[in-house]
Design a protein around this motif. Structure first.
Motif, PDB file in Angstrom:
ATOM      1  N   MET A 189       0.693  -1.063  -0.025  1.00  0.00           N
ATOM      2  CA  MET A 189      -0.007   0.012   0.032  1.00  0.00           C
ATOM      3  C   MET A 189       0.634   1.324  -0.205  1.00  0.00           C
ATOM      4  SD  MET A 189      -2.763  -1.435   2.991  1.00  0.00           S
ATOM      5  CE  MET A 189      -3.777   0.168   2.671  1.00  0.00           C
ATOM      6  N   PRO A 190       0.341   2.520  -0.547  1.00  0.00           N
ATOM      7  CA  PRO A 190       0.849   3.569  -0.497  1.00  0.00           C
ATOM      8  C   PRO A 190       1.190   4.214   0.763  1.00  0.00           C
ATOM      9  CG  PRO A 190      -0.928   3.968  -1.553  1.00  0.00           C
ATOM     10  CD  PRO A 190      -0.820   2.560  -1.112  1.00  0.00           C
ATOM     11  N   PRO A 191       2.189   5.395   0.909  1.00  0.00           N
ATOM     12  CA  PRO A 191       2.108   6.086   2.396  1.00  0.00           C
ATOM     13  C   PRO A 191       0.889   6.689   2.330  1.00  0.00           C
ATOM     14  CG  PRO A 191       4.116   6.551   0.837  1.00  0.00           C
ATOM     15  CD  PRO A 191       3.207   5.472  -0.124  1.00  0.00           C
ATOM     16  N   GLY A 192       0.519   6.943   3.714  1.00  0.00           N
ATOM     17  CA  GLY A 192      -0.559   7.556   3.956  1.00  0.00           C
ATOM     18  C   GLY A 192      -1.788   7.058   3.933  1.00  0.00           C
ATOM     19  N   SER A 193      -1.929   5.591   3.537  1.00  0.00           N
ATOM     20  CA  SER A 193      -3.231   5.019   3.417  1.00  0.00           C
ATOM     21  C   SER A 193      -3.662   4.272   4.696  1.00  0.00           C
ATOM     22  CB  SER A 193      -2.956   3.814   2.562  1.00  0.00           C
ATOM     23  OG  SER A 193      -1.981   2.990   2.593  1.00  0.00           O
ATOM     24  N   ALA A 194      -3.135   4.631   5.907  1.00  0.00           N
ATOM     25  CA  ALA A 194      -3.596   4.109   7.223  1.00  0.00           C
ATOM     26  C   ALA A 194      -3.253   2.529   7.373  1.00  0.00           C
ATOM     27  CB  ALA A 194      -5.089   4.233   7.515  1.00  0.00           C
ATOM     28  N   LYS A 195      -2.469   2.100   6.432  1.00  0.00           N
ATOM     29  CA  LYS A 195      -2.101   0.706   6.737  1.00  0.00           C
ATOM     30  C   LYS A 195      -1.714   0.191   7.953  1.00  0.00           C
ATOM     31  CE  LYS A 195       2.430   1.107   4.326  1.00  0.00           C
ATOM     32  NZ  LYS A 195       2.468   2.858   4.314  1.00  0.00           N
ATOM     33  N   SER A 196      -0.557   1.018   8.644  1.00  0.00           N
ATOM     34  CA  SER A 196      -0.241   0.702  10.064  1.00  0.00           C
ATOM     35  C   SER A 196      -1.331   0.927  10.993  1.00  0.00           C
ATOM     36  CB  SER A 196       0.945   1.731  10.357  1.00  0.00           C
ATOM     37  OG  SER A 196       2.198   1.675   9.717  1.00  0.00           O
ATOM     38  N   SER A 197      -2.208   1.752  10.807  1.00  0.00           N
ATOM     39  CA  SER A 197      -3.260   2.042  11.992  1.00  0.00           C
ATOM     40  C   SER A 197      -3.891   0.710  11.969  1.00  0.00           C
ATOM     41  CB  SER A 197      -4.127   3.212  11.741  1.00  0.00           C
ATOM     42  OG  SER A 197      -3.444   4.444  11.683  1.00  0.00           O
ATOM     43  N   TYR A 198      -4.438   0.296  10.834  1.00  0.00           N
ATOM     44  CA  TYR A 198      -5.151  -1.138  10.944  1.00  0.00           C
ATOM     45  C   TYR A 198      -4.244  -2.389  11.184  1.00  0.00           C
ATOM     46  CZ  TYR A 198      -9.377   0.951   9.145  1.00  0.00           C
ATOM     47  OH  TYR A 198     -10.734   1.503   9.015  1.00  0.00           O
ATOM     48  N   VAL A 199      -3.088  -2.463  10.686  1.00  0.00           N
ATOM     49  CA  VAL A 199      -2.379  -3.672  10.759  1.00  0.00           C
ATOM     50  C   VAL A 199      -1.637  -3.695  11.876  1.00  0.00           C
ATOM     51  CG1 VAL A 199      -0.354  -5.132   9.918  1.00  0.00           C
ATOM     52  CG2 VAL A 199      -2.082  -4.222   8.245  1.00  0.00           C
ATOM     53  N   SER A 200      -0.893  -2.792  12.609  1.00  0.00           N
ATOM     54  CA  SER A 200      -0.158  -2.742  13.629  1.00  0.00           C
ATOM     55  C   SER A 200      -0.827  -2.187  14.948  1.00  0.00           C
ATOM     56  CB  SER A 200       1.157  -1.694  13.272  1.00  0.00           C
ATOM     57  OG  SER A 200       1.905  -2.614  12.325  1.00  0.00           O
ATOM     58  N   TRP A 201      -1.962  -1.571  14.807  1.00  0.00           N
ATOM     59  CA  TRP A 201      -2.624  -1.110  16.263  1.00  0.00           C
ATOM     60  C   TRP A 201      -3.974  -1.697  16.278  1.00  0.00           C
ATOM     61  CZ3 TRP A 201      -5.462   4.104  16.099  1.00  0.00           C
ATOM     62  CH2 TRP A 201      -5.986   4.433  17.280  1.00  0.00           C
ATOM     63  N   LEU A 202      -4.838  -1.596  15.536  1.00  0.00           N
ATOM     64  CA  LEU A 202      -6.100  -2.126  15.798  1.00  0.00           C
ATOM     65  C   LEU A 202      -6.215  -3.668  15.587  1.00  0.00           C
ATOM     66  CD1 LEU A 202      -7.958   0.735  13.617  1.00  0.00           C
ATOM     67  CD2 LEU A 202      -7.684   0.765  16.156  1.00  0.00           C
ATOM     68  N   PHE A 203      -5.685  -4.026  14.645  1.00  0.00           N
ATOM     69  CA  PHE A 203      -5.731  -5.647  14.499  1.00  0.00           C
ATOM     70  C   PHE A 203      -5.182  -6.282  15.811  1.00  0.00           C
ATOM     71  CE2 PHE A 203      -3.544  -9.490  13.165  1.00  0.00           C
ATOM     72  CZ  PHE A 203      -4.710 -10.145  12.854  1.00  0.00           C
ATOM     73  N   PRO A 204      -3.969  -6.077  16.034  1.00  0.00           N
ATOM     74  CA  PRO A 204      -3.434  -6.734  17.391  1.00  0.00           C
ATOM     75  C   PRO A 204      -4.130  -6.599  18.275  1.00  0.00           C
ATOM     76  CG  PRO A 204      -1.776  -5.619  16.230  1.00  0.00           C
ATOM     77  CD  PRO A 204      -2.927  -5.204  15.649  1.00  0.00           C
ATOM     78  N   ALA A 205      -4.870  -5.377  18.642  1.00  0.00           N
ATOM     79  CA  ALA A 205      -5.781  -5.401  19.926  1.00  0.00           C
ATOM     80  C   ALA A 205      -6.881  -6.218  19.931  1.00  0.00           C
ATOM     81  CB  ALA A 205      -6.180  -4.178  20.175  1.00  0.00           C
ATOM     82  N   TRP A 206      -7.616  -6.464  18.645  1.00  0.00           N
ATOM     83  CA  TRP A 206      -8.817  -7.225  18.436  1.00  0.00           C
ATOM     84  C   TRP A 206      -8.411  -8.680  18.403  1.00  0.00           C
ATOM     85  CZ3 TRP A 206      -9.898 -10.264  14.073  1.00  0.00           C
ATOM     86  CH2 TRP A 206     -11.388 -10.488  14.010  1.00  0.00           C
ATOM     87  N   ALA A 207      -7.152  -9.164  17.945  1.00  0.00           N
ATOM     88  CA  ALA A 207      -6.779 -10.417  17.774  1.00  0.00           C
ATOM     89  C   ALA A 207      -6.678 -10.868  19.232  1.00  0.00           C
ATOM     90  CB  ALA A 207      -5.722 -10.528  16.995  1.00  0.00           C
ATOM     91  N   PHE A 208      -5.784  -9.989  20.197  1.00  0.00           N
ATOM     92  CA  PHE A 208      -5.678 -10.352  21.578  1.00  0.00           C
ATOM     93  C   PHE A 208      -7.048 -10.464  22.088  1.00  0.00           C
ATOM     94  CE2 PHE A 208      -1.407  -9.192  21.151  1.00  0.00           C
ATOM     95  CZ  PHE A 208      -0.512 -10.382  22.074  1.00  0.00           C
ATOM     96  N   GLY A 209      -8.146  -9.619  22.002  1.00  0.00           N
ATOM     97  CA  GLY A 209      -9.340  -9.861  22.488  1.00  0.00           C
ATOM     98  C   GLY A 209      -9.976 -10.940  22.252  1.00  0.00           C
ATOM     99  N   ARG A 210      -9.823 -11.681  21.199  1.00  0.00           N
ATOM    100  CA  ARG A 210     -10.255 -13.005  20.684  1.00  0.00           C
ATOM    101  C   ARG A 210      -9.437 -13.884  21.297  1.00  0.00           C
ATOM    102  NH1 ARG A 210     -13.788 -13.737  16.679  1.00  0.00           N
ATOM    103  NH2 ARG A 210     -12.583 -15.178  15.612  1.00  0.00           N
ATOM    104  N   ASN A 211      -8.289 -14.008  21.334  1.00  0.00           N
ATOM    105  CA  ASN A 211      -7.340 -15.007  21.909  1.00  0.00           C
ATOM    106  C   ASN A 211      -6.322 -14.304  22.998  1.00  0.00           C
ATOM    107  OD1 ASN A 211      -5.816 -17.207  22.533  1.00  0.00           O
ATOM    108  ND2 ASN A 211      -4.788 -17.333  20.582  1.00  0.00           N
ATOM    109  N   PRO A 212      -6.907 -14.220  24.250  1.00  0.00           N
ATOM    110  CA  PRO A 212      -5.675 -13.402  25.003  1.00  0.00           C
ATOM    111  C   PRO A 212      -4.594 -14.454  25.394  1.00  0.00           C
ATOM    112  CG  PRO A 212      -7.889 -13.407  25.968  1.00  0.00           C
ATOM    113  CD  PRO A 212      -8.138 -14.248  24.967  1.00  0.00           C
ATOM    114  N   GLU A 213      -4.327 -15.595  24.745  1.00  0.00           N
ATOM    115  CA  GLU A 213      -3.139 -16.438  25.063  1.00  0.00           C
ATOM    116  C   GLU A 213      -2.238 -16.056  23.686  1.00  0.00           C
ATOM    117  OE1 GLU A 213      -4.513 -20.415  25.481  1.00  0.00           O
ATOM    118  OE2 GLU A 213      -5.670 -19.869  27.338  1.00  0.00           O
ATOM    119  N   LEU A 214      -2.634 -15.260  22.791  1.00  0.00           N
ATOM    120  CA  LEU A 214      -2.055 -15.153  21.712  1.00  0.00           C
ATOM    121  C   LEU A 214      -0.269 -14.651  21.882  1.00  0.00           C
ATOM    122  CD1 LEU A 214      -2.527 -15.353  18.372  1.00  0.00           C
ATOM    123  CD2 LEU A 214      -2.995 -12.921  18.691  1.00  0.00           C
ATOM    124  N   GLN A 215       0.579 -15.176  21.030  1.00  0.00           N
ATOM    125  CA  GLN A 215       1.845 -14.644  21.091  1.00  0.00           C
ATOM    126  C   GLN A 215       2.330 -13.729  19.935  1.00  0.00           C
ATOM    127  OE1 GLN A 215       3.930 -18.065  22.377  1.00  0.00           O
ATOM    128  NE2 GLN A 215       4.326 -17.151  24.292  1.00  0.00           N
TER     129      GLN A 215
END
Length: 208
Positions: free
Chosen positions: A44-70
């Motif tokens: 994806m190009p710069p400024g497309s909020a790729k990091s916001s989705y992949v590195s911020w929001l997704f990990p929090a959601w994934a840990f919510g679904r599986n708190p044992e995640l590594q």
């Protein structure tokens, strides 16, 4: 919100309605979390909020679904990786997240920005490209923007450094059936994304 990343975004009251490309990214991340995709490359190009989705929001959601995640999350510098780790940690500690995922709590004795744990045994480790990740294992590995500039992307030395780290350090830290996400802006045919596609392209789903 427990089942949908986009619904989770609404529940934690972070973003306005997503753009069309954000909806695509969210669906791909849901498929990866569910195990329907093992290796996902988002170009994806710069400024497309790729990091916001992949590195911020997704990990929090994934840990919510599986708190044992590594999770191991890497970026071009340790400082940037730790900044993402701090944002994930703070989101998991928020009241909105707890309303959606009450079982997902941070361990009181492990809350450093780039190295924290959940009360269920989950772990998050942030690292810079080339930095140490020995002693850690990952169910999900996230590499976000391994190249910080065009000058670095054009450097054969930096290309070799990133590739050597990926093969000799990163891949050895992944558990069997672990999932990988690489999100980046492509700068050069021999950048990390290009080398991975050259060597392992059949194993990756690529979304441009």
């Amino acid at each position: 919100a427990r089942e949908s990343l986009l619904a989770y975004l609404q529940a934690v009251q972070i973003f306005p309605p997503p753009a069309a490309h954000h909806e695509i990214v969210a669906r791909e991340l849901e498929d990866l979390e569910a195990g329907r995709t093992q290796n996902l490359m988002l170009l994806m190009p710069p400024g497309s909020a790729k990091s916001s989705y992949v590195s911020w929001l997704f990990p929090a959601w994934a840990f919510g679904r599986n708190p044992e995640l590594q999770v191991i999350a890497a970026s071009h510098t340790a400082d940037l990786a730790e900044r993402f780790g701090r944002r994930v940690r703070n989101l998991i500690e928020s009241p909105d997240h707890h309303r959606v995922f009450p079982r997902c709590q941070l361990a009181s004795d492990s809350k450093a920005a780039g190295d924290w744990a959940t009360t269920e045994g989950g772990e998050y480790k942030a690292a810079g490209i080339g930095g140490p990740i020995t002693g850690r294992r990952a169910d999900i590995g996230i590499i976000d923007d391994p190249v910080k500039s065009r000058e670095e992307a054009d450097s054969e030395r930096m290309q070799a450094r990133a590739w050597d780290w990926y093969v000799n350090d990163w891949l050895t830290r992944l558990k069997p059936r672990a999932r990988q996400i690489l999100v980046m802006t492509r700068w050069h045919e021999r950048d990390l994304g290009g080398r991975i596609l050259e060597m392992y392209g059949d194993d990756w789903k690529v979304v441009k």
